[in-house]
Design an enzyme around this catalytic site. Structure first.
Site, PDB file in Angstrom:
ATOM      1  CG  HIS A 182      -9.722   0.770   1.314  1.00  0.00           C
ATOM      2  ND1 HIS A 182      -8.650   1.624   1.250  1.00  0.00           N
ATOM      3  CD2 HIS A 182     -10.775   1.520   1.719  1.00  0.00           C
ATOM      4  CE1 HIS A 182      -9.028   2.823   1.624  1.00  0.00           C
ATOM      5  NE2 HIS A 182     -10.309   2.795   1.910  1.00  0.00           N
TER       6      HIS A 182
ATOM      7  CE  LYS B 172      -2.892   7.504  -1.142  1.00  0.00           C
ATOM      8  NZ  LYS B 172      -2.895   6.870   0.187  1.00  0.00           N
TER       9      LYS B 172
ATOM     10  CG  ASP C  66      -2.433   0.938  -2.917  1.00  0.00           C
ATOM     11  OD1 ASP C  66      -1.244   1.307  -2.717  1.00  0.00           O
ATOM     12  OD2 ASP C  66      -3.384   1.398  -2.259  1.00  0.00           O
ATOM     13  CG  ASN C  67      -1.617   4.445  -4.096  1.00  0.00           C
ATOM     14  OD1 ASN C  67      -2.669   4.030  -3.621  1.00  0.00           O
ATOM     15  ND2 ASN C  67      -0.661   4.952  -3.336  1.00  0.00           N
TER      16      ASN C  67
ATOM     17  CG  ASP D 128      -2.053   0.941   1.132  1.00  0.00           C
ATOM     18  OD1 ASP D 128      -2.013   1.830   0.255  1.00  0.00           O
ATOM     19  OD2 ASP D 128      -3.010   0.811   1.928  1.00  0.00           O
ATOM     20  CG  ASP D 129      -0.095   4.739   0.069  1.00  0.00           C
ATOM     21  OD1 ASP D 129      -0.930   4.296  -0.729  1.00  0.00           O
ATOM     22  OD2 ASP D 129      -0.366   5.592   0.937  1.00  0.00           O
TER      23      ASP D 129
ATOM     24  CE  LYS E 273      -6.167   0.146   2.155  1.00  0.00           C
ATOM     25  NZ  LYS E 273      -5.321   1.335   2.125  1.00  0.00           N
TER      26      LYS E 273
ATOM     27  NE  ARG F  65      -6.251  -1.073  -1.602  1.00  0.00           N
ATOM     28  CZ  ARG F  65      -5.209  -1.621  -0.963  1.00  0.00           C
ATOM     29  NH1 ARG F  65      -5.296  -2.848  -0.500  1.00  0.00           N
ATOM     30  NH2 ARG F  65      -4.115  -0.921  -0.749  1.00  0.00           N
TER      31      ARG F  65
ATOM     32  CB  SER G 286      -6.577   3.553   4.872  1.00  0.00           C
ATOM     33  OG  SER G 286      -6.574   3.371   3.482  1.00  0.00           O
TER      34      SER G 286
ATOM     35  CB  CYS H 103      -6.632   2.786  -1.061  1.00  0.00           C
ATOM     36  SG  CYS H 103      -5.096   3.285  -0.285  1.00  0.00           S
TER      37      CYS H 103
ATOM     38  CG  HIS I  39      -1.781   3.835   3.876  1.00  0.00           C
ATOM     39  ND1 HIS I  39      -2.112   4.732   4.863  1.00  0.00           N
ATOM     40  CD2 HIS I  39      -2.581   4.123   2.822  1.00  0.00           C
ATOM     41  CE1 HIS I  39      -3.079   5.527   4.411  1.00  0.00           C
ATOM     42  NE2 HIS I  39      -3.378   5.173   3.171  1.00  0.00           N
TER      43      HIS I  39
HETATM   44 MG    MG Z   1      -2.595   3.096  -1.374  1.00  0.00          MG
END
Ligand code: MG
Length: 484
Positions: free
Chosen positions: A133, A305, A284-285, A38-39, A131, A82, A156, A78, A232
């Site tokens: 989300h 992001k 995810d980003n 994540d991130d 996660k 996803r 998150s 996010c 994240h």
């Molecule tokens: Mg993310």
């Protein structure tokens, strides 16, 4: 010796021909392990140039398989990201945008098909540890979308009353916006108030569950989806990894994710499953740059992001499946997370979702077929409902749009965000082969390319909509909404 090498290569090529025919052969369908950070930024793995920390397990995975240099998420945030990963659709088609929160009322519509449901149709054991989300109300939880097992956070880890950015406010004020963060198992809340000490154990817990799931399902095909909460913000790391990197907490967190990858690959190895398991690692980003030293890096790509710039939407991606994916390969064709569902669907001989999807089979790119090209004429980058950019081949055309910009002067530090600047870009064309950092607008020199990409973008607008042109999109489907 050369003759012998040619013979071996030819034999390998012959063997490779049968790879996509797995489902028609009698051997077992491949296991799928999909790890989603994540991130985590484009430049955050050793094999993508990271400095200050090491990722030996991820680097090994890349060395044994395919490393993508031009791999994208559909939107640099996010929930939208996803949605694309798990349904093979642009999030705009399904109406899931931005990052859902504790007050959100939507999720994936029950009529949509997830990758887990595709694999259930082939009798896979399916689990998500991490996660979700994609809607926290009971009807949207993973167990309603094809997963047998779920353990993790519904959204998150910063949607949390103890976030350093709000810690100075009275608790009752914080709780109005950010209720206690729950931890869910199956469809039940097993911890109604996750603490910082517990956040520090998430990566370990998710990893332990993953290892146990693989062990328990070693005799049957399985799909393990491991969407880490980290890196994240707010960042947390277990005691066993604290202080291990030379780059502070962020480096420690990445090294713990790498440790987790090592635990999983060692388990596959120990159980003799490596040759029958496709392992995918991606993010995810891009990095959430406004968090300064608590954000990753993008190896020189522009912004991060929350933007349609390369730093937001281009992510690292490695795939490994020894014997099926040749070792040490790199793929520079532009592809996206939407391609994972249709590719795996074909690999396991399942049927594609009944409703149209946007992703395409990229197996020829994954297995290193010579001269294989991206099956996409173009990839589209929305921010929310605004079509901001389109990529086709080496070209990326930005349409006029605002964006958040972070530099060393406005980034935050130590868990507190800075204040990103608001900027705007007009119509601008970039040649990503020559200028992957998107610094030099070449629209005037290549008006034919601008015209071609504009036509493609107009087609996308008619299908998926665009808030800038006030189009709704004929291909946009109903989002899932909780019943009153
Ligand atoms: Mg993310």
């Amino acid at each position: 010796m050369r003759l012998f090498s040619c013979f071996v290569l030819s034999l390998f090529a012959l063997l490779n021909i049968g790879v996509v025919e797995i489902s028609s052969a009698n051997d077992r369908s491949p296991n799928v392990v999909l790890i989603y950070a994540d991130d985590l930024g484009y430049g955050d793995l050793g094999c993508y140039g990271a400095k200050g920390w090491t990722t030996p397990n991820l680097d090994r995975l890349a060395a044994k398989g395919m490393r993508f240099t031009d791999f994208y998420v559909a939107q640099a945030v996010c929930s939208a990201s996803r949605t694309a990963l798990l349904t093979g659709c642009y999030p705009n088609r399904l109406g899931i945008l931005g990052a859902l929160g504790p007050k959100s009322q939507n999720g994936i519509h029950a009529d949509e098909t997830t990758l887990a449901e595709v694999l259930k149709s082939r009798e896979y054991a399916t689990a998500i540890f991490g996660k979700w989300h994609l809607g926290h109300h009971p009807q949207f939880l993973p167990t309603r979308h094809g997963f047998d097992e779920y353990f993790g956070l519904p959204y998150s880890n910063d949607m949390w009353p103890y976030h350093p950015g709000v810690a100075h406010l009275p608790l009752e004020d914080r709780l109005k916006n950010w209720p206690y963060l729950p931890l869910i198992e199956g469809d039940k809340i097993v911890n109604a108030n996750v603490t910082g000490d517990e956040q520090a154990k998430l990566t370990t817990w998710y990893t332990e569950r993953s290892v146990e799931f693989i062990e328990r399902n070693r005799e049957r095909p399985f799909f393990l989806y491991l969407p880490h909460a980290m890196p994240h913000v707010p960042l947390f790391v277990s005691d066993k990894q604290k202080g291990k990197s030379s780059h502070g907490l962020y480096g420690d967190v990445i090294q713990e994710i790498d440790w987790s990858v090592g635990e999983i690959t060692a388990t596959l190895e120990r159980l003799g499953l490596t040759q029958n398991t496709l392992v995918i690692f991606t993010s995810d980003n891009g990095p959430w740059l406004t968090y300064g030293n608590h954000a990753g890096g993008s190896d020189g790509l522009r912004e991060g992001k929350g933007t349609a710039w390369e730093g937001g939407v281009r992510v690292p991606c490695v795939m490994s499946w020894p014997g099926k994916i040749p070792a040490g390969q790199t793929c520079a064709e532009p592809v996206m997370t939407i391609d994972i569902l249709p590719t795996i669907t074909k690999l396991v001989g399942a049927e594609l979702p009944k409703k149209p999807i946007d992703g395409l089979d990229i197996w020829p790119l994954i297995n290193g077929t010579q001269n294989a090209k991206s099956p996409h004429e173009a990839l589209y980058f929305y921010w929310g409902q605004h079509l901001q950019a389109v990529r086709s081949g080496q070209w990326k055309l930005h349409f006029p749009h605002p964006f958040v910009s972070v530099s060393s002067t406005n980034a935050g530090a130590d868990g507190k965000p800075g204040k990103a600047a608001q900027k705007e870009i007009g119509l601008a064309l970039f040649d990503l082969n020559a200028d992957r950092a998107e610094t030099t607008d070449v629209a005037e020199k290549h008006s034919d390319v601008v015209a071609r990409l504009t036509v493609l973008a107009d087609k996308a607008r008619a299908d998926l909509g665009d808030s800038a042109t006030k189009q709704k999109g004929s291909g946009v489907r109903e989002v899932g909404i909780i019943k009153p």
